[in-house]
Each structure stands twice: as structure tokens, then as C-alpha cells.
Design a protein around this motif. Structure first.
Motif, PDB file in Angstrom:
ATOM      1  N   GLU A   1     -10.615   1.088  10.868  1.00 53.24           N
ATOM      2  CA  GLU A   1     -10.865   2.136  10.850  1.00 53.24           C
ATOM      3  C   GLU A   1     -12.505   2.464  10.715  1.00 53.24           C
ATOM      4  OE1 GLU A   1      -8.151   4.768  10.241  1.00 53.24           O
ATOM      5  OE2 GLU A   1      -6.869   3.569  12.011  1.00 53.24           O
TER       6      GLU A   1
ATOM      7  N   ARG B   1       0.069  -0.872  11.303  1.00 52.67           N
ATOM      8  CA  ARG B   1      -0.366   0.930  11.121  1.00 52.67           C
ATOM      9  C   ARG B   1      -2.072   0.716   9.422  1.00 52.67           C
ATOM     10  NH1 ARG B   1       3.940   3.124  13.051  1.00 52.67           N
ATOM     11  NH2 ARG B   1       4.616   3.141  10.456  1.00 52.67           N
TER      12      ARG B   1
ATOM     13  N   ARG C   1      -5.960   0.954   9.250  1.00 52.22           N
ATOM     14  CA  ARG C   1      -6.305   1.522   7.975  1.00 52.22           C
ATOM     15  C   ARG C   1      -7.035   1.363   7.339  1.00 52.22           C
ATOM     16  NH1 ARG C   1      -1.504   4.588   8.820  1.00 52.22           N
ATOM     17  NH2 ARG C   1      -1.107   3.149   6.096  1.00 52.22           N
TER      18      ARG C   1
END
Length: 440
Positions: A207, A91, A95
Motif C-alpha cells: 500500500e 494483511r 500494509r
């Protein structure tokens, strides 16, 4: 001279590409047969025997994790079980933000060397300088640690402090510097003006990638001037991949229409197609895409889409050849399963699994003499247990993944700039449907 492997900003390093997006488990396959349940009963029996009779008491959680990973790695090199730590790291990577110090580091002479502190980060504000050597982390010697171990020790929760012992050229004694960790935002796209050509290097597909790319293009247009801007070089070398949706968005940034990529799963009804929308951010300016053996997965989607639509000329050496899609399936609140669920296909309907993207213009980057013999060609086709590609042959995928640290020594980039400026010519640039061949 040693080969330097650089880690960015004491954060997560993207390795195997995770192309899927988070999704919940939505159903089950057909029920397992009686033989499968018999085998599962044997597994349970073996587990109990090991737990009860092994010479030393085993850690049961580690036994289960090893068994799960053994099952998944028997499928392909990219499916795996993500425990709490691995899921958190994943994660963090997607990100593009993490708790850390804000330094780019490498390993030299068994010490961590600071390549550069990132502007306006804890390390820069604390006085860490480019060229510093970190000899101790919170009093623990760095010697004996791997670079990844040292990186793990330096990153951590925001607002926690860490003490670095610095060896600095010209200093009479080691320097103690206390740094408080903060959120570090890593740019997914680096850019600069190469005279009248815009240079865009996509480091990974997080992202932040499309937003960073949009900002980079806008800045370069203003800096160079749209009337003077001759074209763009999109550098995807050493890019391990990342998020599928970001690969689609980056491709769409340079296309006005047409299919970007399709993914095909186990069942025909699972086929998905992703199409470009109107709006080319660079207004049709000439483009060259750079690839090498370190260009994998999401970066190959972009290169393949721009190549198939004759929007850009691909220059360099054959890419890695990872043409599979991994979906992240949450198992509970902390763990997840990374499972290969589909293969992707370029707009021409070509799978690059095990073959890679073949450049329109093939130019090898010379490797310095001190690194020769220490850099081997890498590619999906060389991974044990990889999914056999439908177009895979004896040549396989991949090539040496090397980019010179000094742009002046970069032969591939230099040739791309000459082509865009018209200083040299090649039949493959600019590409056109009439003359271009499908190189995949």
C-alpha cells in the motif's frame, strides 16, 4: 562462504504474489450437478471414518484445512486457503507495517546475524548493532531454528518485550538486550543518486509503494538537480510482486496515456482495462528497467507496460512469468480464500504467463564461484501444476535471480548507467516505436 537469505526487519516476507484486492463473495456459479453432490457425500463419509476410527484422534480443524488446501493446490500453485494466521500475515505484508524490532537479518553459522538495524526503531534505540549475532531469543537457543522460525519469534504484538542474547565481536561475554516491539514501517522503495542518474529500487508492491516512489523521485530531483539529471534506473529485480493497484499506479507514474494492463477472467464480460492518466513524474527522462528471474507478477506488469509503450528499455534476464491474478475472497471474519480469477495482459495484448518479460537488452549477472551450482533458474513454467500460458514454449520463463550486494559489482546496473550517460550505445536504447520489437 554461505549463501545469505535476508529477511527485512523481522516482519512478513512476500512470497507468492497476491495481486487481487479484498472483495466480498458476490454470488455463486451455476448449481452443482447430482454427481458432484454424490462426491461430496463420499467426502463427508471419509471424514467421519477418519475422525472416528483413525489410530489416534485427529485434529478435525487440521483435517478440514488440509482437504481445502488439497483441492486448491490441485488448481494451480497460487490458489490457497488462508487460515487466521495466514490471512493476518497477508494483511501485514500488503500494509508494509508490522509489530517488530526493526532489524534486517540473515542466517550465518546457524545464528541470526544482524545485517543492519533500521534507523529510529526499537532495535536501534536499544543498542543492537550491525554485525551482531543473536544466539538466544527469550532464552531459547537460535541454533536449530530456521531463519523464518527465528523471525516469527522476534515479531509480535506492539508494546510487548523480548530479550535478545547478543554475541558481539570484541565483547568478553554475551550481551543481554531487552527490546520492546513497536510498529515498523518498511520502505517499499529504496533510492539513491548514482552521480547524475536516479536509482529507484522497488522492493515490493504494498500500500506504500506509490507514495514511497513519488517521494523518492522528488528527493532525487532536488538532490541531483533537474538540469543535471540524465535519467532513471528502475530496479525491479528480486521483486516478487504484490498489489495490482500499486503496479498500475507505478506504471502510470511514468506514462501520460495508453493502456497499462488488462485482466481477463472466465467470462468475457469480466475483462477489465486500466489506462494511464496524464502526468509523467520524471518528465520524460530516459529510463531503463532492470529485471531478472526474481521479478514476478506486479513487477512484470510494470516492466511490460513501460516496454510496450517504448517508454523504457528493459535490461537483464527473462522474468519469472507469473501472469495470473489472485483475488482475496473473505470467507468469514478471520479466514479467506486466495483464488486465481484472471490472467493479465500487457498493453500489446500479450500474456506473459509461463513466458515472462524478455529484456530488450539481455545481460546476465555473473554469479560468484562459491554460489555456482547452488542457484538454479526459477520461473513460473517450472512450477508443478502451473496454468499453461498461451505463449509458453520449451524455453519457458525465468532465469537466475541474483543481484550482487555491492553495487560496484553489479554488471547489469553498471551497463544501465553507462547507457543513460551515453558512455555506451545500444540500438534498443532509447526505445522508439520505429525500431523497438515486441519482446514479450
Amino acid at each position: 562462504m554461505i549463501r545469505k537469505v535476508t529477511y527485512m526487519a523481522v516482519g512478513a516476507l512476500m512470497g507468492a504474489t497476491a495481486l487481487g484486492t479484498l472483495q466480498a463473495y458476490s454470488g455463486s456459479a451455476e448449481a452443482a450437478g447430482s454427481e458432484t453432490y454424490r462426491q461430496l457425500a463420499i467426502f463427508g463419509n471419509v471424514f467421519e471414518r477418519v475422525r472416528a476410527q483413525y489410530v489416534t484422534p485427529p485434529k478435525e480443524e487440521e483435517l478440514v484445512e488440509a482437504a481445502i488446501n488439497g483441492m486448491l493446490t490441485s488448481l494451480d500453485p497460487h490458489s490457497s486457503y488462508l487460515n487466521q494466521e495466514a490471512a493476518t500475515d497477508m494483511r501485514t505484508q500488503t500494509r508494509g507495517e508490522f509489530g517488530g524490532l526493526g532489524i534486517e537479518v540473515t542466517m550465518e553459522d546457524e545464528l541470526v546475524k544482524v545485517v543492519a538495524p533500521i534507523d529510529d526503531t526499537p532495535a536501534a534505540r536499544a543498542g543492537v548493532l550491525s554485525g551482531d549475532f543473536i544466539s538466544e531469543i527469550d532464552g531459547e537457543p537460535v541454533r536449530g531454528l530456521s531463519l523464518s522460525d527465528a523471525v516469527d519469534k522476534m515479531r509480535g504484538p506492539v508494546n510487548t518485550a523480548i530479550e535478545l542474547t547478543i554475541l558481539r565481536d570484541g565483547a568478553d561475554a554475551p550481551i543481554k538486550i531487552k527490546v520492546t516491539r513497536d510498529i515498523i514501517s518498511v520502505k517499499a522503495v529504496k533510492f539513491r543518486a548514482e552521480g547524475d542518474v536516479g536509482y529507484l529500487r522497488v522492493i515490493s508492491f504494498t500500500e506504500k509503494t506509490y507514495g514511497d516512489l513519488e517521494n523518492a523521485i522528488s528527493t532525487l530531483k532536488d538532490e541531483i538537480g533537474e538540469d543535471k539529471l540524465k535519467g532513471f534506473v528502475l530496479d525491479l529485480r528480486l521483486n516478487p510482486g504484490g498489489l495490482l493497484d500499486q503496479a498500475i499506479s507505478v506504471s502510470d507514474a511514468f506514462l501520460n496515456q495508453g493502456e497499462i494492463v488488462s485482466t481477463r477472467g472466465r467470462n468475457p464480460e469480466e475483462t477489465r482495462r486500466f489506462n494511464a492518466r496524464d502526468g509523467d513524474l520524471v518528465d520524460g527522462k530516459p529510463m531503463i528497467v532492470l529485471v531478472n528471474g526474481g521479478s514476478a507478477s506486479a513487477s512484470e506488469i510494470v516492466a511490460g507496460a513501460l516496454q510496450d509503450h517504448h517508454r523504457a528499455t528493459v535490461l537483464g534476464t527473462r522474468s519469472f512469468g507469473k501472469g495470473s491474478v489472485q483475488t482475496i475472497i473473505p470467507l468469514d471474519e478471520t479466514t479467506a480464500l486466495r483464488l486465481t480469477t484472471a490472467l493479465y495482459y500487457t498493453p500489446s495484448g500479450t500474456s506473459i504467463q509461463g513466458t515472462g518479460i524478455k529484456p530488450d537488452i539481455e545481460i546476465e549477472e555473473p554469479v560468484p564461484e562459491e554460489l555456482r551450482g547452488r542457484m538454479a533458474s526459477s520461473g513460473e513454467s517450472k512450477l508443478r501444476g502451473h496454468i499453461q500460458g498461451e505463449n509458453e514454449d520449451d524455453e519457458g520463463s525465468g532465469s537466475i535471480a541474483y543481484v550482487p550486494p555491492d553495487p560496484k559489482d553489479d554488471v547489469q546496473l553498471g551497463e544501465a548507467l553507462k547507457l543513460i550517460r551515453g558512455e555506451t550505445t545500444n540500438a534498443a536504447f532509447p526505445p522508439s516505436p520505429e525500431t523497438a520489437e515486441n519482446k514479450n
